[in-house]
Motif scaffolding. Structure first.
Motif, PDB file in Angstrom:
ATOM      1  N   GLY A  47      -8.110   7.423   1.384  1.00  0.00           N
ATOM      2  CA  GLY A  47      -6.974   8.341   1.735  1.00  0.00           C
ATOM      3  C   GLY A  47      -5.496   7.560   1.409  1.00  0.00           C
ATOM      4  O   GLY A  47      -4.767   8.198   0.756  1.00  0.00           O
ATOM      5  N   HIS A  48      -5.693   6.544   1.844  1.00  0.00           N
ATOM      6  CA  HIS A  48      -4.039   5.736   1.602  1.00  0.00           C
ATOM      7  C   HIS A  48      -4.033   5.383   0.074  1.00  0.00           C
ATOM      8  O   HIS A  48      -3.014   5.576  -0.191  1.00  0.00           O
ATOM      9  CB  HIS A  48      -4.184   4.267   2.379  1.00  0.00           C
ATOM     10  N   TYR A  49      -5.172   5.169  -0.616  1.00  0.00           N
ATOM     11  CA  TYR A  49      -4.964   4.800  -1.952  1.00  0.00           C
ATOM     12  C   TYR A  49      -4.584   6.026  -2.745  1.00  0.00           C
ATOM     13  O   TYR A  49      -3.733   5.969  -3.568  1.00  0.00           O
ATOM     14  CB  TYR A  49      -6.173   4.431  -2.507  1.00  0.00           C
ATOM     15  N   ILE A  50      -5.044   7.265  -2.280  1.00  0.00           N
ATOM     16  CA  ILE A  50      -4.773   8.398  -3.173  1.00  0.00           C
ATOM     17  C   ILE A  50      -3.582   8.859  -2.876  1.00  0.00           C
ATOM     18  O   ILE A  50      -2.783   9.322  -3.578  1.00  0.00           O
ATOM     19  CB  ILE A  50      -5.735   9.484  -2.453  1.00  0.00           C
ATOM     20  N   ASP A  51      -2.958   8.787  -1.549  1.00  0.00           N
ATOM     21  CA  ASP A  51      -1.334   8.951  -1.119  1.00  0.00           C
ATOM     22  C   ASP A  51      -0.553   8.176  -2.037  1.00  0.00           C
ATOM     23  O   ASP A  51       0.574   8.649  -2.662  1.00  0.00           O
ATOM     24  CB  ASP A  51      -1.308   8.301   0.194  1.00  0.00           C
ATOM     25  N   GLN A  94      -1.258   6.636  -5.008  1.00  0.00           N
ATOM     26  CA  GLN A  94      -1.452   7.274  -6.420  1.00  0.00           C
ATOM     27  C   GLN A  94      -0.510   8.615  -6.760  1.00  0.00           C
ATOM     28  O   GLN A  94       0.099   8.655  -7.598  1.00  0.00           O
ATOM     29  CB  GLN A  94      -2.828   7.481  -6.959  1.00  0.00           C
ATOM     30  N   CYS A  95      -0.696   9.336  -5.797  1.00  0.00           N
ATOM     31  CA  CYS A  95       0.070  10.707  -5.812  1.00  0.00           C
ATOM     32  C   CYS A  95       1.751  10.429  -5.632  1.00  0.00           C
ATOM     33  O   CYS A  95       2.285  11.290  -6.364  1.00  0.00           O
ATOM     34  CB  CYS A  95      -0.423  11.607  -4.934  1.00  0.00           C
ATOM     35  N   TYR A  96       1.977   9.635  -4.891  1.00  0.00           N
ATOM     36  CA  TYR A  96       3.318   9.309  -4.788  1.00  0.00           C
ATOM     37  C   TYR A  96       3.800   7.809  -4.491  1.00  0.00           C
ATOM     38  O   TYR A  96       4.109   7.106  -3.707  1.00  0.00           O
ATOM     39  CB  TYR A  96       3.887   9.834  -3.366  1.00  0.00           C
ATOM     40  N   SER A  97       3.647   7.330  -5.884  1.00  0.00           N
ATOM     41  CA  SER A  97       3.554   5.734  -6.080  1.00  0.00           C
ATOM     42  C   SER A  97       5.133   5.331  -6.051  1.00  0.00           C
ATOM     43  O   SER A  97       5.416   4.329  -5.766  1.00  0.00           O
ATOM     44  CB  SER A  97       2.965   5.488  -7.297  1.00  0.00           C
ATOM     45  N   HIS A  98       6.172   6.229  -5.835  1.00  0.00           N
ATOM     46  CA  HIS A  98       7.526   5.861  -5.650  1.00  0.00           C
ATOM     47  C   HIS A  98       7.983   6.028  -4.268  1.00  0.00           C
ATOM     48  O   HIS A  98       8.932   5.629  -3.660  1.00  0.00           O
ATOM     49  CB  HIS A  98       8.441   7.053  -6.417  1.00  0.00           C
ATOM     50  N   SER A  99       7.139   6.128  -3.425  1.00  0.00           N
ATOM     51  CA  SER A  99       7.253   6.462  -1.907  1.00  0.00           C
ATOM     52  C   SER A  99       6.939   4.922  -1.322  1.00  0.00           C
ATOM     53  O   SER A  99       6.082   4.339  -1.318  1.00  0.00           O
ATOM     54  CB  SER A  99       6.247   7.251  -1.396  1.00  0.00           C
ATOM     55  N   GLU A 100       8.207   4.577  -0.648  1.00  0.00           N
ATOM     56  CA  GLU A 100       7.875   3.329   0.143  1.00  0.00           C
ATOM     57  C   GLU A 100       6.929   3.203   1.348  1.00  0.00           C
ATOM     58  O   GLU A 100       6.545   2.336   1.541  1.00  0.00           O
ATOM     59  CB  GLU A 100       9.237   2.686   0.569  1.00  0.00           C
ATOM     60  N   GLU A 101       6.853   4.347   1.988  1.00  0.00           N
ATOM     61  CA  GLU A 101       5.981   4.458   2.812  1.00  0.00           C
ATOM     62  C   GLU A 101       4.551   4.568   2.529  1.00  0.00           C
ATOM     63  O   GLU A 101       3.780   3.789   3.264  1.00  0.00           O
ATOM     64  CB  GLU A 101       6.154   5.935   3.724  1.00  0.00           C
ATOM     65  N   LYS A 102       4.214   5.124   1.412  1.00  0.00           N
ATOM     66  CA  LYS A 102       2.931   5.115   0.944  1.00  0.00           C
ATOM     67  C   LYS A 102       2.552   3.760   0.403  1.00  0.00           C
ATOM     68  O   LYS A 102       1.309   3.295   0.614  1.00  0.00           O
ATOM     69  CB  LYS A 102       2.705   6.077  -0.332  1.00  0.00           C
ATOM     70  N   LYS A 122       3.751   1.039   1.226  1.00  0.00           N
ATOM     71  CA  LYS A 122       3.769  -0.136   2.584  1.00  0.00           C
ATOM     72  C   LYS A 122       2.409   0.030   3.133  1.00  0.00           C
ATOM     73  O   LYS A 122       1.754  -0.971   3.314  1.00  0.00           O
ATOM     74  CB  LYS A 122       4.898   0.255   3.485  1.00  0.00           C
ATOM     75  N   GLN A 123       1.974   1.301   3.233  1.00  0.00           N
ATOM     76  CA  GLN A 123       0.585   1.459   3.995  1.00  0.00           C
ATOM     77  C   GLN A 123      -0.788   0.878   2.979  1.00  0.00           C
ATOM     78  O   GLN A 123      -1.643   0.194   3.468  1.00  0.00           O
ATOM     79  CB  GLN A 123       0.392   2.806   4.287  1.00  0.00           C
ATOM     80  N   PHE A 124      -0.707   1.087   1.592  1.00  0.00           N
ATOM     81  CA  PHE A 124      -1.539   0.708   0.782  1.00  0.00           C
ATOM     82  C   PHE A 124      -1.452  -0.867   0.709  1.00  0.00           C
ATOM     83  O   PHE A 124      -2.567  -1.528   0.594  1.00  0.00           O
ATOM     84  CB  PHE A 124      -1.202   1.495  -0.790  1.00  0.00           C
ATOM     85  N   GLU A 125      -0.302  -1.353   0.697  1.00  0.00           N
ATOM     86  CA  GLU A 125      -0.292  -2.754   0.520  1.00  0.00           C
ATOM     87  C   GLU A 125      -0.817  -3.585   2.070  1.00  0.00           C
ATOM     88  O   GLU A 125      -1.253  -4.584   1.886  1.00  0.00           O
ATOM     89  CB  GLU A 125       1.111  -3.311   0.239  1.00  0.00           C
ATOM     90  N   TYR A 126      -0.215  -2.980   2.989  1.00  0.00           N
ATOM     91  CA  TYR A 126      -0.775  -3.393   4.310  1.00  0.00           C
ATOM     92  C   TYR A 126      -2.546  -3.130   4.652  1.00  0.00           C
ATOM     93  O   TYR A 126      -3.210  -4.259   4.617  1.00  0.00           O
ATOM     94  CB  TYR A 126      -0.298  -2.406   5.360  1.00  0.00           C
ATOM     95  N   ASP A 127      -3.093  -2.395   3.854  1.00  0.00           N
ATOM     96  CA  ASP A 127      -4.423  -2.176   3.649  1.00  0.00           C
ATOM     97  C   ASP A 127      -5.033  -3.138   2.733  1.00  0.00           C
ATOM     98  O   ASP A 127      -5.929  -4.212   3.268  1.00  0.00           O
ATOM     99  CB  ASP A 127      -4.983  -0.809   2.840  1.00  0.00           C
TER     100      ASP A 127
END
Length: 566
Positions: free
Chosen positions: A55-59, A61-69, A71-76
């Motif tokens: 889910g975080h990966y998809i988030d 990819q859908c909004y790769s300009h989002s710092e929040e998305k 940050k979560q993806f890199e944390y994972d």
């Protein structure tokens, strides 16, 4: 975007995740039944983790300009995935050490045990940190490519939105669009080449840590390619060059004549002849979904219901926009027992093919969702792509849902069949390129680019004239995200395409039986070997020269039959 996945694990509490893993490790196993129950407990926990991470990966990819998305993806990548890899290996060791392992029913566990033995042989704890850095570099690739836009006559457009102009009847328009795309990637070549340099170094170190001479051999083990070898890939490439490339060149020569051009340039390959317009099968995103649903309802109501459910659950992100990563994919969500489709539609015929292709994956995920072991739902790509590519071909009988005009319908069918012929040589180019990259890890950027162009000329086509634009051909490999994110994932497309053609040949003879074979094979997931899965589908896991020649003869006959419909 609505929350389309279930997050049952608190990813901000890694210690709690570790505690759950330790509990599994400490679980006593004193019988065959307790071993099987323990494996199911593991699977359920891994499903919960996978659902959240996916889910975080998809988030992202859908909004790769989002710092929040981001940050979560890199944390994972940096915190959760290393933990999962460490404990996966420890759990595998516990399983393989159990005296009850050898008492499991061999009909159900032979492939499972083989997979676990392979995973332990390959695992090195020191590679976990390298994989964190590898993932970080792949993320940087998407950051660069998702931000690419061009000025198209005063209007900002994404690379995906320009694709429709590559089919324009006006050659100047095609060339302009092609040039914009090529130059856009040229502007980010320096960082993308550096990312590739760093990835090759990291990947070679991973292979060395695992006691292997090169990363190619490492990935063959990682992908569990038990049923074919690197040498088989080389043989396949030569068979494609011998029996597919001449057919591709024949089609391109005919297209060149239709376009009435002296030189067949790279911006001509998708062009329509004067007086024709590019196929435009739909106008809106909802039309694309509804008409695809209508197609599936004529094949199997379960397929149609699945697409409708995914749409209602906000699991279809189909249209292109700024800040969205390029490409397309399908990701299973094992807790939700559904899948998510990501793509960049721009109202072209290719969008139909992409949605049908990704729905083939979704159908596959749906059919194997009752398999209790998560490992058996993690299907080899050679069968995953068989599911998707076969669906493209099966659906052709119902494309009148998109094309009421008979002439357009015939054009669309011919595009798919010709597209297969066009793809296969390029598919082996990408595969052979990756073999070369990791067999020669100390190569320079100039050597890398030159090799890609050399392979194109050898395997792909001698009809296209790149004179004066060789640089665009040389660095065009940078557009292929697989090379960065999922290395060596490409030959599966070639192998599966040959399998899909066998399925389509069978479908032509008996639709009902073929669909039943298709569903039976997909239900097996990864519980059987690839040859066994293909056999249940009614076809052979065979990419020999003889098979390829026979399938190309069949394709030529099918093209002639479609043409005769006029």
């Amino acid at each position: 975007m609505a929350n389309f996945y279930e997050e049952k694990v608190d990813f901000q509490r890694p210690k709690a995740i570790e505690t759950a893993f330790k509990k599994l490790l400490d679980t006593p196993i004193d019988s065959v039944k307790s071993l099987e129950d323990w494996l199911i407990q593991q699977s359920l926990f891994f499903d919960e983790i996978e659902e959240g991470l996916t889910g975080h990966y998809i988030d992202f990819q859908c909004y790769s300009h989002s710092e929040e998305k981001k940050k979560q993806f890199e944390y994972d990548q940096q915190t959760i995935e290393p933990l999962v890899k460490k404990y996966s290996a420890l759990l595998d060791e516990k399983f393989l050490a159990s005296p009850y392992k050898d008492k499991l029913d061999s009909r159900h566990y032979t492939q499972f045990i083989k997979s676990k033995e392979n995973a332990i042989a390959l695992f090195r704890e020191e590679n976990i940190a390298l994989e964190v850095e590898e993932d970080r570099l792949a993320t940087r690739y998407f950051e660069h490519t998702s931000s690419l836009t061009v000025d198209w006559h005063g209007e900002e457009k994404t690379i995906s939105e320009l694709s429709v102009y590559l089919e324009n009847e006006e050659r100047t328009v095609r060339k302009e669009a092609f040039s914009h795309i090529a130059e856009a990637f040229t502007t980010i070549e320096v960082p993308l080449q550096k990312i590739m340099d760093d990835l090759i170094q990291i990947r070679q170190e991973k292979a060395k840590n695992a006691g292997l001479s090169n990363y190619r051999d490492y990935m063959f083990k990682k992908y569990e390619r038990f049923d074919y070898t690197p040498e088989d890939c080389n043989t396949l490439a030569e068979a494609v060059r011998k029996h597919v490339t001449p057919l591709k060149e024949k089609l391109q020569a005919a297209h060149k004549s239709e376009l009435d051009v002296d030189l067949y340039r790279p911006w001509d390959t998708n062009g329509v002849v004067k007086g024709e317009l590019p196929l435009k099968p739909f106008n809106t995103r909802d039309e694309l979904v509804q008409r695809t649903t209508n197609i599936f309802s004529k094949m199997d109501s379960r397929f149609a219901d699945l697409l409708t459910t995914m749409d209602k659950r906000h699991m279809l992100d189909l249209t292109t926009r700024k800040g969205k990563s390029p490409g397309g994919f399908c990701s299973p969500l094992p807790v939700s027992k559904l899948s998510f489709i990501f793509m960049n539609a721009s109202q072209t015929h290719d969008d139909i093919i992409t949605l049908l292709h990704e729905m083939g994956h979704c159908i596959h995920n749906d059919l194997k969702k009752e398999l209790k072991l998560s490992k058996y739902r993690d299907t080899p790509m050679e069968s995953s792509e068989l599911a998707s590519m076969s669906m493209e071909l099966f659906s052709m009988d119902h494309w009148h849902e998109f094309y009421e005009n008979k002439t357009d319908l015939i054009r669309a069918k011919k595009e798919l069949l010709k597209g297969i012929i066009n793809f296969l040589p390029m598919g082996v180019v990408v595969d052979q390129f990756q073999h070369w990259l990791y067999e020669n890890p100390t190569h320079s950027i100039a050597e890398r680019n030159a090799k890609f162009f050399e392979l194109q000329k050898y395997y792909n086509s001698s009809v296209i004239d790149w004179s004066g634009y060789e640089t665009w051909a040389e660095n065009s490999w940078m557009r292929i995200l697989h090379i960065y994110e999922v290395p060596f994932y490409f030959i599966e497309y070639v192998i599966a395409q040959l399998g899909a053609l066998q399925m389509y040949k069978q479908y032509r003879e008996n639709r009902e039986r073929t669909l039943e074979n298709y569903k039976k094979a997909l239900k097996l997931g990864a519980s059987c070997s690839l040859p066994e899965v293909y056999a249940v589908a009614g076809i052979s896991f065979d990419f020999s020269e003889t098979m390829i020649k026979n399938l190309m003869d069949f394709l030529e006959d099918e093209l002639a039959a479609v043409t005769d419909l006029n």
